[in-house]
Design a protein around this motif. Structure first.
Motif, short mmCIF file in Angstrom:
data_model
loop_
_atom_site.label_atom_id
_atom_site.label_comp_id
_atom_site.label_asym_id
_atom_site.label_seq_id
_atom_site.Cartn_x
_atom_site.Cartn_y
_atom_site.Cartn_z
N ALA A 124 -20.79 -22.48 16.56
CA ALA A 124 -19.62 -23.30 16.91
C ALA A 124 -18.65 -23.40 15.74
O ALA A 124 -17.44 -23.18 15.90
N VAL A 125 -19.18 -23.71 14.55
CA VAL A 125 -18.31 -23.84 13.38
C VAL A 125 -17.68 -22.49 13.03
O VAL A 125 -16.47 -22.39 12.76
N GLY A 126 -18.48 -21.42 13.03
CA GLY A 126 -17.94 -20.10 12.71
C GLY A 126 -16.90 -19.63 13.69
O GLY A 126 -15.87 -19.06 13.29
N LEU A 127 -17.12 -19.88 15.00
CA LEU A 127 -16.16 -19.45 16.01
C LEU A 127 -14.85 -20.23 15.92
O LEU A 127 -13.76 -19.65 16.03
N VAL A 128 -14.95 -21.53 15.69
CA VAL A 128 -13.73 -22.34 15.56
C VAL A 128 -12.92 -21.90 14.35
O VAL A 128 -11.69 -21.73 14.44
N LEU A 129 -13.58 -21.74 13.23
CA LEU A 129 -12.85 -21.32 12.02
C LEU A 129 -12.29 -19.91 12.16
O LEU A 129 -11.17 -19.63 11.71
N ALA A 130 -13.03 -19.01 12.80
CA ALA A 130 -12.53 -17.66 13.02
C ALA A 130 -11.31 -17.67 13.94
O ALA A 130 -10.35 -16.92 13.72
N SER A 131 -11.32 -18.53 14.94
CA SER A 131 -10.18 -18.63 15.85
C SER A 131 -8.96 -19.17 15.12
O SER A 131 -7.83 -18.72 15.34
N LEU A 132 -9.19 -20.15 14.24
CA LEU A 132 -8.07 -20.69 13.47
C LEU A 132 -7.48 -19.65 12.53
O LEU A 132 -6.25 -19.59 12.34
N LEU A 133 -8.37 -18.82 11.95
CA LEU A 133 -7.87 -17.78 11.05
C LEU A 133 -7.12 -16.68 11.81
O LEU A 133 -6.37 -15.91 11.20
N GLN A 134 -7.32 -16.59 13.11
CA GLN A 134 -6.59 -15.63 13.93
C GLN A 134 -5.22 -16.16 14.36
O GLN A 134 -4.39 -15.40 14.88
N TRP A 135 -4.98 -17.45 14.14
CA TRP A 135 -3.72 -18.08 14.57
C TRP A 135 -2.57 -17.54 13.73
O TRP A 135 -2.62 -17.56 12.50
#
Length: 519
Positions: free
Chosen positions: A304-315
């Motif tokens: 969950a934490v890795g996916l959220v942070l990865a999604s934010l870094l894709q923004w």
């Protein structure tokens, strides 16, 4: 070139070829013989040291190697034999050896074989007479021992050859009137102690004297005598020690066991204790449930934490992505044991920075290491911190593989970010991630370092007869039974390890079936 010349040139070439072939054959069989001779020597040495299991392993590995490298039918297998041998030595043999130990009483009190235990007891001695002072003198190119008798007389030994072989040498004692010279100082007697201990001195009346300390000799006799049925008889008290092959001990008339014990086959007793003894079964099931929950929750939280942070870094609106990416992956670069010890200090109840902040803001100081719920929560927090960078790296790579057209189409349809996550991102990520999630689950299922360094299994489970803690994982629980606090009960630990292997194997098989991974 004529046929005669060709034949003349061909004959030496064939001779050289045959000579090389013979030489290669001799070298091949010579190396094979040397390898087998050395391997068989090691097998015999292991068997002589009563290491039957290791001797059998060496025999099997050597036999397979000989067959593979000699037989033409097994020619192709010689390239994979090193891997097969490694699997036999480091995987299959330890597994079978552990299972075998689970059917015995092997522990810190029962390490020896019956023969070794008997030898130990038969080597015990007692002093049957007075202790007599002695002095050592250099005389006639050797050493002479002077022993003072209780009646004032003096007995002097024959000349003892200094540096003689370390064997028990019977030497008659006789009275002597001549002066032997000055006695050797204590430091020289200490240097000669090992040699003096090997000698047996015979008094004129036939009494045998042995070294007893650094200043005295005494009549030392064997404490036990072996009887025909395997029992031992105490020569001093005439008490009989009964051989108990059920417990693996010699037992006296009062029922007390005499250490050291010996290893015996106990059948299913250890497995029965784990499954039927409430003081073991209860903690085992509790620790098993916590282990599964810990591994599963760790996978969920880190994903969950890795996916959220990865999604934010894709923004696209986020600036300085390279810096954020480096900082978020940094915990992955720090050795785990350093991070664990740092968190152990941060969560300290009295001096930890986390409790200082909570106390200043809310007036509370949680006891992270004494309360079971808080201790488990702390472990999950620390492990999430240690594990999210791995999931972050995986998600960053997989997100790049998702076509942007899907998100653009969902935006036209009015989908929210949550809809994109549940209907596009997760379905496309979960399938390639599943084998890695299973691997992460398996790793955390046996995360020994985290538990050992952070809590050591504490707080303990009340009423358990084995060392068991509420934060113990199965692997740390087994380790504590085998090597800590419980008399080194290797057999019980081996039985629990066998049950863990069966449970984990069943769970792995079920996961593979549910995820439809081909094996």
């Amino acid at each position: 070139m004529s046929a005669v010349n060709a034949a003349e040139a061909y004959t030496p070439a064939m001779t050289d070829f045959r000579s090389n072939a013979v030489l290669k054959s001799v070298l091949k069989w010579g190396l094979w013989a040397a390898f087998n001779a050395f391997a068989l020597y090691l097998v015999v040495v292991l068997y002589a040291q009563q290491q039957t299991a290791f001797a059998l392993l060496g025999l099997v590995v050597t036999g397979i190697a000989s067959y593979v490298f000699i037989s033409k039918r097994a020619y192709a297998h010689r390239y994979i034999y090193p891997a097969v041998a490694g699997m036999l030595i480091f995987v299959i043999f330890p597994l079978l050896y552990t299972v075998g130990i689970g059917f015995t009483n092997y522990s810190g009190s029962n390490l020896l074989s019956l023969q070794q235990a008997q030898t130990y007891h038969l080597q015990q001695t007692y002093v049957s007479g007075a202790r007599l002072p002695f002095t050592v003198h250099r005389n006639d190119g050797g050493l002479r021992l002077q022993v003072a008798q209780p009646d004032g007389s003096v007995l002097v030994s024959e000349v003892l050859a200094q540096g003689a072989e370390p064997a028990q040498i019977e030497l008659s004692l006789s009275t002597a009137d001549s002066s032997l010279g000055e006695a050797l100082p204590l430091r020289e007697v200490i240097a000669l102690r090992k040699q003096l201990e090997q000698w047996v001195f015979v008094e004129p009346n036939g009494e045998l004297l042995r070294l007893y300390g650094l200043r005295e000799v005494a009549a030392v006799r064997p404490l036990y005598r072996l009887l025909e049925n395997g029992d031992l008889l105490n020569n001093r008290s005439s008490e009989r020690l009964t051989l108990d092959t059920q417990q693996g001990f010699y037992v006296d008339s009062r029922g007390n066991t005499m250490a050291p014990g010996f290893t015996v086959y106990t059948g299913w007793d250890n497995f029965s204790r784990v499954l039927t003894d409430p003081s073991i079964r209860g903690p085992f099931l509790q620790i098993f449930a916590w282990t599964v929950a810990f591994a599963a929750l760790t996978v969920v939280f880190t994903l969950a934490v890795g996916l959220v942070l990865a999604s934010l870094l894709q923004w696209e609106l986020v600036r300085g992505k390279a810096f954020y990416r480096m900082m978020l992956i940094l915990p992955y670069a720090v050795p785990a044991f350093i991070s664990i010890l740092v968190f152990k200090g941060l969560f300290n109840q009295n001096f930890g920075e986390i409790n200082l902040v909570l106390d200043s803001l809310f007036g509370v100081r949680p006891d992270w290491f004494s309360d079971p719920t808080l201790a488990r929560s702390m472990i999950l927090i620390v492990n999430t911190w240690l594990g999210y960078p791995y999931m972050l790296l995986l998600c960053m790579g997989l997100l790049q593989a998702i076509p942007r057209d899907l998100y653009e189409a969902s935006a036209i349809d009015g989908a929210s970010p949550v809809d994109n996550l549940l209907r596009i991102t997760l379905p496309l990520l979960i399938k390639p991630l599943m084998p890695l999630l299973i691997a992460s689950f398996a790793f955390n299922f046996n995360n020994f370092v985290l538990i050992t360094l952070l809590t050591s299994g504490a707080p303990d489970i009340i009423g358990a007869t084995t060392p068991a803690g509420t934060t113990d994982l199965l692997v740390s629980y087994t380790y504590r039974i085998a090597f800590q606090d419980s008399g080194q009960n290797f057999a019980l630990a081996a039985a629990i390890a066998t049950l863990i292997f069966i449970l984990v194997g069943a769970m792995a098989w079920l996961n593979l079936k549910l995820t439809k991974v081909k094996v």
